[in-house]
Write a protein that holds these residues in place. Structure first.
Motif, PDB file in Angstrom:
ATOM      1  N   HIS A  41     123.762 122.980  53.923  1.00 16.69           N
ATOM      2  CA  HIS A  41     123.717 122.296  55.215  1.00 16.69           C
ATOM      3  C   HIS A  41     123.534 123.321  56.335  1.00 16.69           C
ATOM      4  O   HIS A  41     122.507 123.376  56.972  1.00 16.69           O
ATOM      5  CB  HIS A  41     124.997 121.476  55.438  1.00 16.69           C
ATOM      6  N   ASP A  96     120.119 120.034  54.235  1.00 13.99           N
ATOM      7  CA  ASP A  96     120.229 118.689  54.791  1.00 13.99           C
ATOM      8  C   ASP A  96     120.678 118.737  56.247  1.00 13.99           C
ATOM      9  O   ASP A  96     121.423 119.656  56.644  1.00 13.99           O
ATOM     10  CB  ASP A  96     121.269 117.877  54.010  1.00 13.99           C
ATOM     11  N   ASP A  97     120.274 117.759  56.989  1.00 13.64           N
ATOM     12  CA  ASP A  97     120.716 117.429  58.344  1.00 13.64           C
ATOM     13  C   ASP A  97     119.845 118.053  59.436  1.00 13.64           C
ATOM     14  O   ASP A  97     119.343 117.357  60.291  1.00 13.64           O
ATOM     15  CB  ASP A  97     122.189 117.770  58.609  1.00 13.64           C
ATOM     16  N   HIS A 164     115.622 112.281  56.354  1.00 19.03           N
ATOM     17  CA  HIS A 164     117.064 112.165  56.052  1.00 19.03           C
ATOM     18  C   HIS A 164     117.658 111.062  56.929  1.00 19.03           C
ATOM     19  O   HIS A 164     118.755 111.194  57.420  1.00 19.03           O
ATOM     20  CB  HIS A 164     117.717 113.523  56.316  1.00 19.03           C
ATOM     21  N   PRO A 205     121.413 110.582  52.756  1.00 20.78           N
ATOM     22  CA  PRO A 205     122.647 111.146  53.302  1.00 20.78           C
ATOM     23  C   PRO A 205     123.814 110.876  52.354  1.00 20.78           C
ATOM     24  O   PRO A 205     123.882 109.819  51.732  1.00 20.78           O
ATOM     25  CB  PRO A 205     122.825 110.397  54.629  1.00 20.78           C
TER      26      PRO A 205
HETATM   27 ZN   LIG Z   1     123.239 114.846  55.440  1.00 24.73          ZN
END
Ligand SMILES: [Zn+2]
Length: 289
Positions: A41, A96-97, A164, A205
């Motif tokens: 992340h 991710d994110d 995402h 997610p």
């Molecule tokens: Zn995420």
């Protein structure tokens, strides 16, 4: 992780090493070595959260990965799963994110080493600059990436941007078709327009089996997305469903990461507590693809 726990993981890895070595040899010989996809992340040294890895730890991860594995893009890894042939255990890197801190170190480090990665982005946060809700809950103000930063990543030639959702929604709990369309498809198309680049991959997610959704998967297929990623652990072997890429946490604790990446026997021998592969239902008949 405590020193004792770390030592126990290392001892377990060592005692099962002959099994691991044989497994890798046998599977590599016949082209059935696994693709292992890591998800990270945020890489940063301040406001360290459970989803943050420090710059030193990330550098050590890359040193380890480069010394032991072939590092491939998600697309190349997926190609090998679909073609049912992979001669060596290989690793793909994902994020991710869309954390702004990653542009300060992690992305530069990947580019310096010419390593590919796929970078899944939550649309609303990169458009508004609002912190992610999971950080806001902890009172941490970690900024998301800007669209300019995403464009710079693309320009580097090593980083592919993925979808995402719009709001980092738990897609598994969405049953309203209009909201599903908006979170999964419309947001992905808006992200494509913002970065001026086609999006080929999507990550759910949270990524646990309960957060996946067959209706969303069918929407992704119909809209030309090449594969989706989960995040509950698991290997990808040639011949597995190439539309579903299973990912493993980029655990800051190297002992645990080594345990995963050298093939933990418990995770390939069908022991239920180690989560079997999520099985999606086939598309309803009569659906136009
Ligand atoms: Zn995420």
């Amino acid at each position: 992780m405590s020193v004792l726990k770390s030592a126990m993981v290392e001892a377990y890895t060592a005692t099962t090493w002959p099994w691991r070595a044989r497994f890798r040899l046998v599977h590599s010989r016949v082209g059935l070595a696994p693709l292992m996809v890591l998800f990270y992340h945020r890489v940063a040294d301040h406001d360290v959260t459970p989803w943050t890895i420090t710059t030193d730890d990330f550098r050590h991860h890359l040193d380890y990965l480069q010394s032991k594995f072939e590092i491939v893009s998600l697309a190349e890894g997926q190609r090998r799963i679909a073609m049912r042939f992979n001669p060596h255990p290989c690793v793909a890197i994902t994020f991710d994110d869309g954390y702004g801190d990653n542009s300060e170190f992690a992305i530069k480090e990947l580019n310096t080493r010419s390593l590919p990665a796929t970078y899944f982005v939550t649309l609303d946060n990169v458009l508004t600059g609002e912190p992610f809700s999971h950080d806001a809950k902890l009172g941490i103000n970690a900024r998301p990436n800007t669209i300019d930063e995403l464009r710079q990543m693309i320009a580097s030639g090593n980083i592919e941007i993925g979808g995402h959702t719009r709001t980092h929604a738990d897609v598994g709990s969405i049953h309203d078709s209009a909201r599903l369309q908006d979170e999964v498809i419309d947001a992905t198309h808006e992200l494509e327009r913002a970065i001026d680049q086609p999006i080929r991959y999507f990550a759910f997610p949270f990524g646990l089996p309960a957060n996946l959704n067959d209706a969303a998967i069918n929407l992704l297929r119909r809209n030309g997305i090449l594969a989706f990623c989960s995040a509950y652990g698991g290997y990808n072997f040639p011949g597995d469903d190439p539309y579903h890429i299973q990912r493993i946490h980029g655990d800051p604790e190297l002992a645990r990461l080594r345990n995963w990446l050298t093939i933990d026997p418990r995770k390939v021998q069908g022991i239920p507590r180690y989560q079997p592969r999520y099985t999606r239902l086939p598309e309803p008949s009569g659906v136009q693809l």
